[in-house]
Design an enzyme around this catalytic site. Sequence first.
Site, short mmCIF file in Angstrom:
data_model
loop_
_atom_site.label_atom_id
_atom_site.label_comp_id
_atom_site.label_asym_id
_atom_site.label_seq_id
_atom_site.Cartn_x
_atom_site.Cartn_y
_atom_site.Cartn_z
N GLU A 166 -2.70 1.52 5.36
CA GLU A 166 -2.39 0.10 5.51
C GLU A 166 -1.06 -0.12 6.24
OE1 GLU A 166 -2.58 -1.77 1.64
OE2 GLU A 166 -1.62 -0.10 0.64
N ARG B 245 1.12 -12.04 6.09
CA ARG B 245 -0.21 -12.47 5.66
C ARG B 245 -0.18 -13.72 4.80
NH1 ARG B 245 -1.81 -7.44 1.60
NH2 ARG B 245 -2.91 -8.88 0.26
N CYS C 25 -11.25 -1.63 2.36
CA CYS C 25 -11.28 -2.46 1.16
C CYS C 25 -10.46 -3.75 1.30
CB CYS C 25 -10.81 -1.66 -0.05
SG CYS C 25 -9.14 -1.02 0.12
#
Length: 758
Positions: A601, A635, A672
């Site tokens: 990530e 985000r 995921c």
Amino acid sequence: MLTTLRNIVQEVSSASDLQVALQIIVQRVRDAMKTEVCSVYLYDPENTSYTLMASEGLNASSVGQVTLAHCEGLVGQVGLREEPINLENAATHPNFHYIRETGEERFTSFLGVPIIHQRKNLGVLVVQQVEQRRFGEHEEAFLITMSAQLAGVIAHAQATGSINNVSSARRVVRFRGSAGATGVAIGDAVVITPPADLGAVPEQVCQDTDSEIALLDSALTSVRKELKETSKRLADRLPAEERALFDVYLRMLDDHALGQEIRERIRSGSWAQGALRQVIDKHIRNFEMMDDHYLRERAADVRDLGRRVLSYLQQGEQAQVRYPQKTILISEELSPVMLGEVPQDALAGLVSVRGSSNSHVAILARALGVPTVMGAVDLPFHKLAGKKLIVDGNLGLVYSNPAQELLDYYAEVFEEENQFSKGLEAIRDLPCETPDNYRIPLWVNTGLMTDTIRSLDRGAEGVGLYRTEVPFMVRDRFPSESEQEKIYRHQLEAFAPRPVTMRTLDIGGDKSLNYFPIKEDNPFLGWRGIRVTLDHPEIFLAQVRAMLKASVGLDNLRIMLPMISSIFEVEEAQHLIRRAHAEVLAEGLPVVMPPVGVMVEVPAAVYIVRNLARRVDFLSIGSNDLIQYLLAVDRNNPRVSDLYHSFHPAVLYALQKVVNDAHQEGKTVSICGEMAGDPAAAVLLMAIGFDMLSMSAVNLLKVKWVLRRIGMARAKEILAELLKHDSAQVIHNSLELALCKEGVGKVLGIKSRRFSQV
Ligand code: PEP
Ligand code: MG
């Protein structure tokens, strides 16, 4: 100058409506700049024209009457060019357009600046003077700064004010917030105002300490009773794990926490209401100062508790509210307790002016499946009681005064969503297999107990990500090893023999624990995920031991490490896992060593996938973080949310590289992040070669439905076509178009998105 600016903005922000706000602007700006005229022209995109909305200096009778076409006059030019026009003699400019009614012929010099909010032209702010002179650099800078600061306030006042005009014009008004919980709802607004106003409590000296303390105790008891009843009312709707939140509230009120602090202040001379206000204010301030989103949201919980206690201190119990059959519950700041007060069958949707998808109320709404919009900051909530509303929890939109056409439209979306979900039940037990026989397992992401129940209901084949921080977040201290063991056992048992991927504690960034605050200037680049737990081996070891013990006899555990950015972190973590394993074996428990994997990530991890893959058993891409780090887009920041693009070519190339490299080393790789649960993206992810997709259970059947209709060969063709484009938006649109042609458009939510553009 800064003080003047700040004062004007503050005054304008507290104006009661748009007209008053504009009047304040023109008066204050004219005074501050010592000019003879200040005017605001607002742009109406529907009529593509400007209207003179307020002026100090021009003829009062022209206000509200004078309009200009979008490119007419100097005002039109400022708007068109989106930059200031500064003239010492306006009349000599070729675009000068004389309007007799305004009486502006006396004023020679002109300075106009655009008012722009979120790239939209709201209007033009103008100052004029009799004296023929060019406005100075500082004056121009002042007006530009003023306009930039006022743009947001005007946009807010415009949205709020428009609700009043709506009833006569019957024009739909749309308010934007963020998606708190998916789904759409149509219903009648019930506006909940806080039980009491803490801000209005005056300071008073305590006359009788004992009786003030007695009053406080009785108020605390009443609120505790209220909380217990609400929690009980939610018992058949929410699993115990989520209801633990109410225990946290109860403990906050208990004698050793807030209760104790308030009592001390009473003893030092304040009356109970004042002492309560001081303590609650202090805690709210502390929470609000925190950088962390999750902790900042906790201020709302404390405020709600404070108001509840105050309402009992003021002897005013909560008035009985009547909830219509399809209640859309609205408040400036919704709280979990407010949500629990609505009868089970009546709650259709939720809207909160404040808060975000991290708020507890949003977390509970998702668990309950109630469509929710959070952070609808422009919503004039106090004017909405009894109004018909549409809540679009997919897009984070609220429509007030919807016309019949829009109501019919959303009723159709609602019905389709319902029918579609019911229809999807039929594929629950069928494999996720494409028409050309390609099999791709669909796993789920879990955290709340509700996710587990829903996942099993939808035929999940495993858990690709169990967010262990969730049980940590709903408590007010670290759960003990044995408490963790019980929670993990439950999770592993529920899915056995299917694999469950447990991620080690991933806090920091936007997730943190109120009992373990992390205060940093740049939390997303700071102490997060594995960095925290490697620095606290005692927390890591206890967690891993709990996982291992919980897996005895089930053997379906996989351990996954978050935020890995170097090989060193993997080696350290593996060393600790081996140590925990040895310790558990030494306790005589027959634990098998589980597979250990890493999350990809962080961009650094993308480039060392082969090295990582050699050391671990599996990899999983956390696309939520990977996208934010690749694109340098926070985000959680709504200002840059338009730049957060899952279909950015850089993202697609990174995903492809990770899959190829992991496969070169013979390791499986899953994904995921939220992207995996987007049915359109899932087609691309399958084509890229992911070994499984792990998503929220809510999306599982939709994704399966699409993949069972698109062959792997066709998916690869689509991917190859899309990679010829270099724009995220073009890739996204082309993907949707391709999928519509394949007959799966209805699952893409294109319908409601179209309307949202109106
Ligand atoms: C991710 O980053 O994609 C992810 C799954 O982790 P989280 O959303 O919990 O940060
Ligand atoms: Mg992450």
